[in-house]
Enzyme design. Structure first.
Site, PDB file in Angstrom:
ATOM      1  N   CYS A 160       0.838  -1.195   0.000  1.00 21.38           N
ATOM      2  CA  CYS A 160       0.000   0.000   0.000  1.00 21.38           C
ATOM      3  C   CYS A 160       0.873   1.244   0.000  1.00 21.38           C
ATOM      4  CB  CYS A 160      -0.951   0.077   1.173  1.00 21.38           C
ATOM      5  SG  CYS A 160      -2.136  -1.251   1.243  1.00 21.38           S
ATOM      6  N   HIS A 188      22.206 -36.452   3.507  1.00 26.82           N
ATOM      7  CA  HIS A 188      21.177 -36.920   4.440  1.00 26.82           C
ATOM      8  C   HIS A 188      19.798 -36.899   3.790  1.00 26.82           C
ATOM      9  CE1 HIS A 188      24.101 -37.244   7.613  1.00 26.82           C
ATOM     10  NE2 HIS A 188      24.586 -36.086   7.219  1.00 26.82           N
ATOM     11  N   GLU A 219      12.833 -15.538  -6.225  1.00 23.96           N
ATOM     12  CA  GLU A 219      11.814 -14.502  -6.048  1.00 23.96           C
ATOM     13  C   GLU A 219      11.584 -13.670  -7.296  1.00 23.96           C
ATOM     14  OE1 GLU A 219      12.653 -11.381  -3.170  1.00 23.96           O
ATOM     15  OE2 GLU A 219      14.797 -11.531  -3.549  1.00 23.96           O
ATOM     16  N   LYS A 249      17.320 -14.935  -4.133  1.00 21.94           N
ATOM     17  CA  LYS A 249      17.417 -13.957  -5.235  1.00 21.94           C
ATOM     18  C   LYS A 249      16.935 -14.573  -6.538  1.00 21.94           C
ATOM     19  CE  LYS A 249      17.588 -10.750  -3.773  1.00 21.94           C
ATOM     20  NZ  LYS A 249      17.575 -10.637  -2.378  1.00 21.94           N
ATOM     21  N   ARG A 307       6.278  -0.497  -4.126  1.00 28.27           N
ATOM     22  CA  ARG A 307       5.914  -1.085  -2.828  1.00 28.27           C
ATOM     23  C   ARG A 307       5.025  -2.319  -3.000  1.00 28.27           C
ATOM     24  NH1 ARG A 307       6.523   2.530   1.564  1.00 28.27           N
ATOM     25  NH2 ARG A 307       4.715   1.644   2.628  1.00 28.27           N
TER      26      ARG A 307
HETATM   27  C1  F6R Z   1      14.096 -10.305  -0.561  1.00 30.46           C
HETATM   28  C2  F6R Z   1      13.607  -9.246   0.321  1.00 30.46           C
HETATM   29  C3  F6R Z   1      12.837  -9.655   1.508  1.00 30.46           C
HETATM   30  C4  F6R Z   1      13.117  -8.712   2.688  1.00 30.46           C
HETATM   31  C5  F6R Z   1      12.172  -9.043   3.854  1.00 30.46           C
HETATM   32  C6  F6R Z   1      12.453  -8.171   5.059  1.00 30.46           C
HETATM   33  O1  F6R Z   1      14.837  -9.789  -1.623  1.00 30.46           O
HETATM   34  O2  F6R Z   1      13.807  -8.091   0.069  1.00 30.46           O
HETATM   35  O3  F6R Z   1      13.060 -10.978   1.855  1.00 30.46           O
HETATM   36  O4  F6R Z   1      14.458  -8.851   3.056  1.00 30.46           O
HETATM   37  O5  F6R Z   1      10.846  -8.861   3.446  1.00 30.46           O
HETATM   38  O6  F6R Z   1      12.227  -6.819   4.777  1.00 30.46           O
HETATM   39  P1  F6R Z   1      12.824  -5.695   5.689  1.00 30.46           P
HETATM   40  O7  F6R Z   1      14.311  -5.767   5.573  1.00 30.46           O
HETATM   41  O8  F6R Z   1      12.256  -4.420   5.144  1.00 30.46           O
HETATM   42  O9  F6R Z   1      12.367  -5.972   7.093  1.00 30.46           O
END
Ligand code: F6R
Length: 610
Positions: free
Chosen positions: A2, A506, A490, A487, A27
């Site tokens: 949001c 294992h 995602e 990386k 975002r």
């Molecule tokens: C992966 C990524 C997420 C954030 C996670 C924590 O590339 O960016 O895994 O690392 O959502 O976010 P923050 O660091 O904002 O708490």
């Protein structure tokens, strides 16, 4: 998750709102909308889909001359992503409308009470209760009505409210979700984060929790939760608009990968004093408290958790303190054992991640010392931590983190050196050598990026048709394998797994067959011979192996199919170089598979719901 924007000033509001919403697209969202006040009435336009769909909808209507308005990008939580659930939400009598970021946890009982009083709900959202409560609580005073309404809410919210009776003002407030404001000659701006403001101003007001801002074209007044006026200074940010632009790169992710020498340099340099000591501005543990620490618990989510895994190895190795790492969503529900000799380190780029914030609150409640490693200034986690160390990575726009992760890892190196020195375990020449190696990191990162960028673009071709890939490593290399695997998966949507190399036999080794692609991370010299044995095991079962190691190990890697060689580096810092080809691999694979790299499906940059 949001995004909120608001504008009031001397110009037409709609272009500013659309520009701000575009800046907040990163975002994550699935619908968008705006509201203005025109001719004594609220005018709301909203739609499922991208900001470009909203733009088309607006273009199909009569041109708005309004000079104030609010806008929103919604990432669906309560109710499907559709036109009705999109924000803004309006009160039944059309007096108020609101945009909201966060989750109202008590919306069901509030909704039931409102329905019993005859209020009719149009959407499935939690937000609509706020619109009806504003109507119900209206006492003729805009600020007081908002204050009475938020007093009834539980959960997290950043709100921007319009009232048709006050066409010259916007009221906004927050609790647990971010909101920033800015002023310039064009008027007053409101946004979920600074990237939507930087085109207009660098003077930013950070709204505190429960603080209310009354925003007009000429200025902004602030009030505390009891309605008493407060004085607030803006902060001048040393950033320019290029921080929120691609600057000639195809994607923010690539720009941010290439910005890592600067992000790491900015994070480290200011913490090394003229005398060559490590010092932090906002670290509130006395030397005596550091001596008394019995252990450290690092709590974070996703990549920030992976940075914590690097910190575990380095802190344990240098400062000889036991370090546990915990995923925030697990930590908060597992009744953790904490006391005042435990240092809980919370790591978060956004500073707003709901689970990490809840974990911080739990640690504070249980009397542990807390230290937050955060990128976004004045974010909720930064504000509530006992101590704070900022990563100076600059705004990170791509959903997949790269430079913020690099800066988090750098802070953990600094912390390890700081604790080890305070405990008398790293002194004299050894300490000076450690600091020298830290200061050399930005150049080594630059050198690695220069040498491996083209190579990783070429290697990514092998990954394009894959359904599965495996990343293996031991010790620090395993910490890097977890990040490398995330990386890739995602942003390219290729399934991948990270395994501690010694754990393969294992069970998981049964998945290795002729042609399976295994990325073997082996930059960590202490365990290189062990990882080499694991490489031989997977090779013997037909795997193709891409190895990442330092130059020093080149000769020993004669059997691997492909290799990436890194400059020689202090072994404790190897992840800072090793992760770079892995970020580039994820990037180029996703690019060549035609994926939406900066906005991967289902993901949001700042995860403000649990
Ligand atoms: C992966 C990524 C997420 C954030 C996670 C924590 O590339 O960016 O895994 O690392 O959502 O976010 P923050 O660091 O904002 O708490």
């Amino acid at each position: 998750m949001c995004g909120i924007v608001g504008y009031i000033g001397s110009n037409r509001a709609v272009p500013y709102l659309l520009e701000g919403l575009e800046k907040l697209e990163y975002r994550g969202y699935d619908s968008a909308g705006i509201a203005t006040v025109e001719d004594g009435a609220l005018r709301i336009l909203k739609t499922k889909g991208r900001v470009s769909s909203l733009e088309a909808l607006i273009a199909s209507q009569h041109r708005s001359l309004a000079t104030l308005g609010i806008g929103h990008t919604r990432w669906a939580t309560h109710g499907k992503p559709n036109d009705v659930n999109a924000h803004p939400h309006e009160s039944a009598n059309g007096r108020f409308c609101v945009v909201h970021n966060g989750v109202i946890e008590n919306y069901l009982p509030l909704k039931a009470d409102l329905q019993a009083e005859g209020y009719v709900f149009r959407s499935e959202t939690d937000t609509e209760v706020i619109a009806h409560l504003l109507e119900k609580n209206f006492d003729g005073d805009f600020v007081s009505t908002v204050r009475k309404t938020t007093a009834m809410l539980e959960g997290a919210y950043a709100l921007c409210v319009l009232c048709r009776d006050f066409p010259d003002r916007i009221v906004c407030t927050r609790w647990g979700s971010p909101l920033v404001l800015g002023r310039c000659a064009e008027g007053s701006f409101i946004a979920s984060d600074i990237s939507a403001l930087l085109a207009h101003t660098n003077d930013i007001f950070y709204l505190d929790g429960n603080e209310i801002a009354l925003v007009t074209a000429d200025g902004i007044s602030f009030f505390d939760k009891n309605g008493a006026p407060t004085q607030k200074q803006s902060r001048r940010l040393e950033l320019n608009i290029s921080a929120a632009q691609k600057d000639g790169y195809d994607h923010f992710m690539l720009k941010e990968i290439m910005e890592q020498p600067k992000a790491v340099g900015d994070t480290i340099r200011g913490r090394i004093t003229k005398e060559g000591k490590i010092a932090f501005e906002d670290f509130h543990l006395t030397d005596e408290e550091v001596q008394r620490l019995s252990r450290i618990t690092v709590v974070a989510c996703g990549s920030a958790y992976h940075a914590g895994a690097v910190g575990k190895y380095v802190i344990e190795s240098l400062a000889r303190l036991p370090v546990e790492i915990d995923i925030a969503s697990e930590f908060r529900y597992r009744d953790p054992v904490l006391d005042d000799r435990t240092l809980v380190v919370l790591i978060s780029q956004s500073g707003e991640t709901a689970d990490t914030l809840a974990a911080l609150r739990l640690a504070n409640e249980r009397g542990a010392k807390t230290l937050c490693i955060v990128n976004v200034v004045s974010s909720s986690i930064a504000n509530e931590g006992g101590s704070v160390i900022y990563t100076h990575a600059g705004p990170e726009i791509a959903v997949a983190t790269t430079k913020a992760y690099a800066a988090q890892v750098s802070v953990l190196y600094l912390l390890a050196g700081y604790l080890a020195e305070k405990k008398g375990l790293l002194t004299g020449d050894a300490f000076a050598g450690y600091v020298r190696d830290l200061l050399a990191l930005p150049d080594l990162i630059q050198k690695t990026l220069d040498s491996c960028r083209g190579q990783m673009e070429a290697f990514s071709q092998m990954f394009i048709p894959l359904e599965h890939a495996y990343f293996i490593g031991r010790s620090l290399d395993y910490a890097c394998a977890m990040e490398a695997s995330l990386k890739l998966k995602e942003i390219s949507y290729i399934h991948s797994e990270a395994y501690a190399a010694g754990e393969l036999k294992h069970g998981t080794i049964s998945l290795i067959e002729k042609g399976t692609l295994v990325v073997a991370l082996c930059a960590c010299s202490a365990v290189f011979p062990k990882t080499l044995s694991n490489i031989k095991e997977v090779k013997a079962r037909g795997a193709r192996v891409l190895a990442v190691a330092t130059n020093a190990e080149n000769a020993a890697l004669s059997e691997v199919d492909y290799k990436v060689l890194l400059p020689d580096v202090n072994p404790l810092f190897s992840v800072s170089l090793e992760v770079l080809p892995m970020q580039l691999l994820g990037y180029y694979t996703a690019k060549n598979r035609g994926c939406d790299i900066d906005k991967p499906r289902n993901l949001a940059k700042s995860v403000t719901v649990e």
